[in-house]
Design a protein around this motif. Structure first.
Motif, PDB file in Angstrom:
ATOM      1  N   TYR A  26       0.818  -1.196   0.000  1.00 43.45           N
ATOM      2  CA  TYR A  26       0.000   0.000   0.000  1.00 43.45           C
ATOM      3  C   TYR A  26       0.857   1.254   0.000  1.00 43.45           C
ATOM      4  O   TYR A  26       1.879   1.320   0.700  1.00 43.45           O
ATOM      5  CB  TYR A  26      -0.903   0.039   1.230  1.00 43.45           C
ATOM      6  N   ARG A  27       0.413   2.230  -0.727  1.00 45.50           N
ATOM      7  CA  ARG A  27       0.956   3.578  -0.541  1.00 45.50           C
ATOM      8  C   ARG A  27       0.117   4.220   0.556  1.00 45.50           C
ATOM      9  O   ARG A  27      -1.088   4.009   0.644  1.00 45.50           O
ATOM     10  CB  ARG A  27       0.928   4.392  -1.823  1.00 45.50           C
ATOM     11  N   ILE A  28       0.753   5.034   1.388  1.00 44.70           N
ATOM     12  CA  ILE A  28       0.108   5.614   2.558  1.00 44.70           C
ATOM     13  C   ILE A  28       0.238   7.135   2.519  1.00 44.70           C
ATOM     14  O   ILE A  28       1.320   7.667   2.214  1.00 44.70           O
ATOM     15  CB  ILE A  28       0.755   5.109   3.858  1.00 44.70           C
ATOM     16  N   GLY A  29      -0.828   7.798   2.840  1.00 40.26           N
ATOM     17  CA  GLY A  29      -0.821   9.254   2.898  1.00 40.26           C
ATOM     18  C   GLY A  29      -1.333   9.755   4.236  1.00 40.26           C
ATOM     19  O   GLY A  29      -2.103   9.080   4.907  1.00 40.26           O
ATOM     20  N   TRP A  30      -0.861  10.935   4.596  1.00 36.28           N
ATOM     21  CA  TRP A  30      -1.397  11.662   5.751  1.00 36.28           C
ATOM     22  C   TRP A  30      -2.088  12.921   5.223  1.00 36.28           C
ATOM     23  O   TRP A  30      -1.524  13.646   4.407  1.00 36.28           O
ATOM     24  CB  TRP A  30      -0.298  12.063   6.721  1.00 36.28           C
ATOM     25  N   PHE A  31      -3.287  13.151   5.734  1.00 38.23           N
ATOM     26  CA  PHE A  31      -4.043  14.346   5.413  1.00 38.23           C
ATOM     27  C   PHE A  31      -4.503  14.997   6.719  1.00 38.23           C
ATOM     28  O   PHE A  31      -4.494  14.351   7.763  1.00 38.23           O
ATOM     29  CB  PHE A  31      -5.275  13.984   4.557  1.00 38.23           C
ATOM     30  N   ARG A  32      -4.914  16.241   6.628  1.00 35.52           N
ATOM     31  CA  ARG A  32      -5.446  16.897   7.812  1.00 35.52           C
ATOM     32  C   ARG A  32      -6.629  17.772   7.437  1.00 35.52           C
ATOM     33  O   ARG A  32      -6.745  18.217   6.299  1.00 35.52           O
ATOM     34  CB  ARG A  32      -4.371  17.736   8.512  1.00 35.52           C
ATOM     35  N   PHE A  52      -3.665  17.616   1.854  1.00 35.42           N
ATOM     36  CA  PHE A  52      -2.530  16.707   1.841  1.00 35.42           C
ATOM     37  C   PHE A  52      -1.422  17.201   2.764  1.00 35.42           C
ATOM     38  O   PHE A  52      -1.127  18.407   2.808  1.00 35.42           O
ATOM     39  CB  PHE A  52      -1.997  16.588   0.415  1.00 35.42           C
ATOM     40  N   VAL A  53      -0.816  16.272   3.495  1.00 32.53           N
ATOM     41  CA  VAL A  53       0.316  16.596   4.361  1.00 32.53           C
ATOM     42  C   VAL A  53       1.574  15.871   3.885  1.00 32.53           C
ATOM     43  O   VAL A  53       2.614  16.494   3.663  1.00 32.53           O
ATOM     44  CB  VAL A  53       0.026  16.214   5.823  1.00 32.53           C
ATOM     45  N   ALA A  54       1.486  14.557   3.744  1.00 34.52           N
ATOM     46  CA  ALA A  54       2.660  13.768   3.359  1.00 34.52           C
ATOM     47  C   ALA A  54       2.201  12.403   2.862  1.00 34.52           C
ATOM     48  O   ALA A  54       1.090  11.963   3.174  1.00 34.52           O
ATOM     49  CB  ALA A  54       3.618  13.607   4.537  1.00 34.52           C
ATOM     50  N   ALA A  55       3.074  11.744   2.114  1.00 34.11           N
ATOM     51  CA  ALA A  55       2.770  10.405   1.622  1.00 34.11           C
ATOM     52  C   ALA A  55       4.065   9.634   1.432  1.00 34.11           C
ATOM     53  O   ALA A  55       5.138  10.234   1.275  1.00 34.11           O
ATOM     54  CB  ALA A  55       1.977  10.452   0.323  1.00 34.11           C
ATOM     55  N   ILE A  56       3.932   8.314   1.441  1.00 30.31           N
ATOM     56  CA  ILE A  56       5.087   7.455   1.227  1.00 30.31           C
ATOM     57  C   ILE A  56       4.668   6.302   0.322  1.00 30.31           C
ATOM     58  O   ILE A  56       3.600   5.720   0.498  1.00 30.31           O
ATOM     59  CB  ILE A  56       5.673   6.971   2.568  1.00 30.31           C
ATOM     60  N   SER A  57       5.512   6.009  -0.634  1.00 27.11           N
ATOM     61  CA  SER A  57       5.187   4.969  -1.608  1.00 27.11           C
ATOM     62  C   SER A  57       5.604   3.600  -1.093  1.00 27.11           C
ATOM     63  O   SER A  57       6.251   3.455  -0.051  1.00 27.11           O
ATOM     64  CB  SER A  57       5.898   5.257  -2.926  1.00 27.11           C
ATOM     65  N   ARG A  58       5.272   2.568  -1.895  1.00 30.53           N
ATOM     66  CA  ARG A  58       5.686   1.213  -1.571  1.00 30.53           C
ATOM     67  C   ARG A  58       7.203   1.082  -1.553  1.00 30.53           C
ATOM     68  O   ARG A  58       7.764   0.265  -0.829  1.00 30.53           O
ATOM     69  CB  ARG A  58       5.088   0.242  -2.578  1.00 30.53           C
ATOM     70  N   ALA A  93      -5.447  20.502  13.638  1.00 33.18           N
ATOM     71  CA  ALA A  93      -6.393  19.820  12.746  1.00 33.18           C
ATOM     72  C   ALA A  93      -6.585  18.395  13.231  1.00 33.18           C
ATOM     73  O   ALA A  93      -5.862  17.917  14.104  1.00 33.18           O
ATOM     74  CB  ALA A  93      -5.863  19.812  11.311  1.00 33.18           C
ATOM     75  N   VAL A  94      -7.537  17.721  12.611  1.00 34.90           N
ATOM     76  CA  VAL A  94      -7.628  16.269  12.739  1.00 34.90           C
ATOM     77  C   VAL A  94      -6.764  15.673  11.636  1.00 34.90           C
ATOM     78  O   VAL A  94      -6.903  16.049  10.473  1.00 34.90           O
ATOM     79  CB  VAL A  94      -9.074  15.769  12.624  1.00 34.90           C
ATOM     80  N   TYR A  95      -5.888  14.780  12.017  1.00 35.39           N
ATOM     81  CA  TYR A  95      -4.970  14.148  11.070  1.00 35.39           C
ATOM     82  C   TYR A  95      -5.453  12.728  10.763  1.00 35.39           C
ATOM     83  O   TYR A  95      -5.737  11.952  11.682  1.00 35.39           O
ATOM     84  CB  TYR A  95      -3.561  14.122  11.643  1.00 35.39           C
ATOM     85  N   GLN A 122      -9.796   6.776  11.372  1.00 29.69           N
ATOM     86  CA  GLN A 122     -10.780   7.635  12.025  1.00 29.69           C
ATOM     87  C   GLN A 122     -10.219   9.013  12.374  1.00 29.69           C
ATOM     88  O   GLN A 122     -10.999   9.930  12.682  1.00 29.69           O
ATOM     89  CB  GLN A 122     -11.302   6.969  13.294  1.00 29.69           C
ATOM     90  N   GLY A 123      -8.925   9.156  12.349  1.00 32.02           N
ATOM     91  CA  GLY A 123      -8.315  10.451  12.612  1.00 32.02           C
ATOM     92  C   GLY A 123      -7.863  10.609  14.057  1.00 32.02           C
ATOM     93  O   GLY A 123      -8.365   9.957  14.968  1.00 32.02           O
TER      94      GLY A 123
END
Length: 123
Positions: free
Chosen positions: A32-38, A47-53, A91-93, A115-116
């Motif tokens: 999975y690729r994973i992202g953080w949002f707020r 969008f805050v950050a993301a990391i690839s496989r 924020a809620v992350y 769920q944040g």
């Protein structure tokens, strides 16, 4: 399918640090690729950050130099290290995951969400 649980949020003074964790279920987490949002009250999710496989990272300009993202596939966990926090980081992350090779920056490109966790930075 993957289930995501965020933790590590809280109240911190400006200039402080927090480390958020996103723990995932399932044995295929590494795919999975994973992202953080707020999302702050009254604002759109951003969008805050993301990391690839393959461990490539993507960081929003607003947090570049202060936030870093990393993953530990053995622990099925992605981390968001947040330093030099500012009140505007309040924020809620949320963490999000997707199996496809989609866009890293848009919420609609992620199928699974946690769920944040609330982050509040006081001035």
């Amino acid at each position: 399918q993957v289930q995501l649980v965020e933790s590590g949020g809280g109240l911190v003074q400006a200039g402080g640090s927090l480390r958020l964790s996103c723990a995932a279920s399932g044995r295929t987490f590494r795919n999975y690729r994973i992202g953080w949002f707020r999302q702050a009250p009254g604002k759109e999710r951003e969008f805050v950050a993301a990391i690839s496989r393959s461990y490539n990272t993507y960081i929003a300009d607003s947090v570049k130099g202060r936030f870093t993202i990393s993953r530990d596939n053995a622990q099925n966990t992605v981390y968001l290290q947040m330093n030099s926090l500012k009140p505007e980081d309040t924020a809620v992350y949320y963490c999000a995951a997707d199996l496809t090779s989609g866009n890293y920056y848009y919420p609609d490109a992620y199928a699974y969400w946690g769920q944040g966790t609330q982050v509040t930075v006081s001035s």
